[in-house]
Design a protein around this motif. Structure first.
Motif, short mmCIF file in Angstrom:
data_model
loop_
_atom_site.label_atom_id
_atom_site.label_comp_id
_atom_site.label_asym_id
_atom_site.label_seq_id
_atom_site.Cartn_x
_atom_site.Cartn_y
_atom_site.Cartn_z
N VAL A 197 0.65 -1.13 -0.13
CA VAL A 197 0.06 0.00 -0.23
C VAL A 197 1.06 1.25 -0.06
O VAL A 197 1.97 1.33 0.92
N ASN A 198 0.77 2.05 -0.88
CA ASN A 198 1.51 3.32 -0.93
C ASN A 198 0.82 4.50 -1.73
O ASN A 198 -0.57 4.27 -2.08
N HIS A 199 1.35 5.42 -1.79
CA HIS A 199 0.87 6.67 -2.33
C HIS A 199 1.43 6.86 -3.96
O HIS A 199 1.55 7.98 -4.29
N GLY A 200 1.74 5.94 -4.44
CA GLY A 200 2.21 5.96 -5.86
C GLY A 200 3.52 6.48 -5.72
O GLY A 200 4.36 5.89 -5.06
N THR A 201 3.57 7.35 -6.83
CA THR A 201 5.14 8.11 -7.06
C THR A 201 5.32 9.12 -6.06
O THR A 201 6.25 9.82 -5.93
N THR A 202 4.28 9.51 -5.16
CA THR A 202 4.51 10.47 -4.35
C THR A 202 5.41 10.24 -3.25
O THR A 202 5.42 9.13 -2.66
N PRO A 203 6.23 11.19 -2.82
CA PRO A 203 7.28 10.86 -1.65
C PRO A 203 6.80 11.05 -0.29
O PRO A 203 7.22 11.61 0.54
N ILE A 204 5.64 10.26 -0.01
CA ILE A 204 4.88 10.57 1.21
C ILE A 204 4.82 9.07 1.75
O ILE A 204 4.41 8.02 1.10
N PRO A 205 5.38 8.71 3.08
CA PRO A 205 4.96 7.58 3.63
C PRO A 205 3.51 7.33 4.15
O PRO A 205 2.84 8.25 4.29
N GLN A 206 3.27 6.23 4.72
CA GLN A 206 2.02 5.90 5.05
C GLN A 206 1.78 6.44 6.41
O GLN A 206 0.64 6.73 6.99
N GLY A 207 2.71 6.99 7.00
CA GLY A 207 2.67 7.65 8.46
C GLY A 207 3.89 7.96 9.18
O GLY A 207 5.05 7.54 8.41
N ALA A 208 3.91 8.50 10.32
CA ALA A 208 5.23 8.76 10.75
C ALA A 208 5.17 8.51 12.37
O ALA A 208 3.99 8.58 12.72
N LYS A 209 6.12 8.18 13.09
CA LYS A 209 6.18 7.94 14.53
C LYS A 209 7.24 8.74 15.09
O LYS A 209 8.23 8.62 14.57
N ILE A 210 7.00 9.58 16.12
CA ILE A 210 7.54 10.60 16.65
C ILE A 210 7.61 10.06 18.13
O ILE A 210 6.53 10.26 18.82
#
Length: 130
Positions: free
Chosen positions: A12-25
């Motif tokens: 599962v991804n956002h295609g060619t967009t450089p965006i992760p499914q999420g982030a953890k801080i």
């Protein structure tokens, strides 16, 4: 060392967009929009019930990849292409969160979604201290 770590869901991804499914801080987890993409095909199925089932399956995978479970979710925002899909979301919601005394906050809104998506969600979670 980076405090922030990207979180992905296999298939599962956002295609060619450089965006992760999420982030953890640290212990905080934030998702991007999670859609009902079929990880085997990379496509969003036309069947609304299948889309919603996949969305909730991806939420579970996302939380596992972040080091948690759906029990760590504090809020879920639901985006609906049309109000008619709310009942399908409610069915999966109750399966994921059966205890009425322990459910995350939730907000739903109707909006225009892309790529044939009928439902998407975003989540905010706080993991237990390790």
């Amino acid at each position: 060392m980076n405090r922030r770590k990207s979180i992905e869901i296999e298939g599962v991804n956002h295609g060619t967009t450089p965006i992760p499914q999420g982030a953890k801080i640290d212990r905080f987890v934030f998702s991007s929009a999670i859609a009902g993409i079929d990880p085997d095909t990379g496509e969003i199925p036309e069947d609304p019930a299948k889309q919603v089932e996949l969305v909730f399956r991806h939420v579970r995978s996302f939380m596992e990849n972040a080091g948690g479970t759906p029990d760590d979710i504090g809020k879920m925002t639901v985006y609906l292409q049309d109000e008619q899909y709310r009942d399908l979301v409610n069915q999966e919601w109750v399966k994921m969160f059966p205890d009425a005394e322990s459910r995350p906050a939730r907000h739903s809104t109707v909006t225009n979604l892309r790529r044939g998506a009928l439902v998407q969600v975003e989540i905010t979670a706080v993991l237990r201290e390790s």
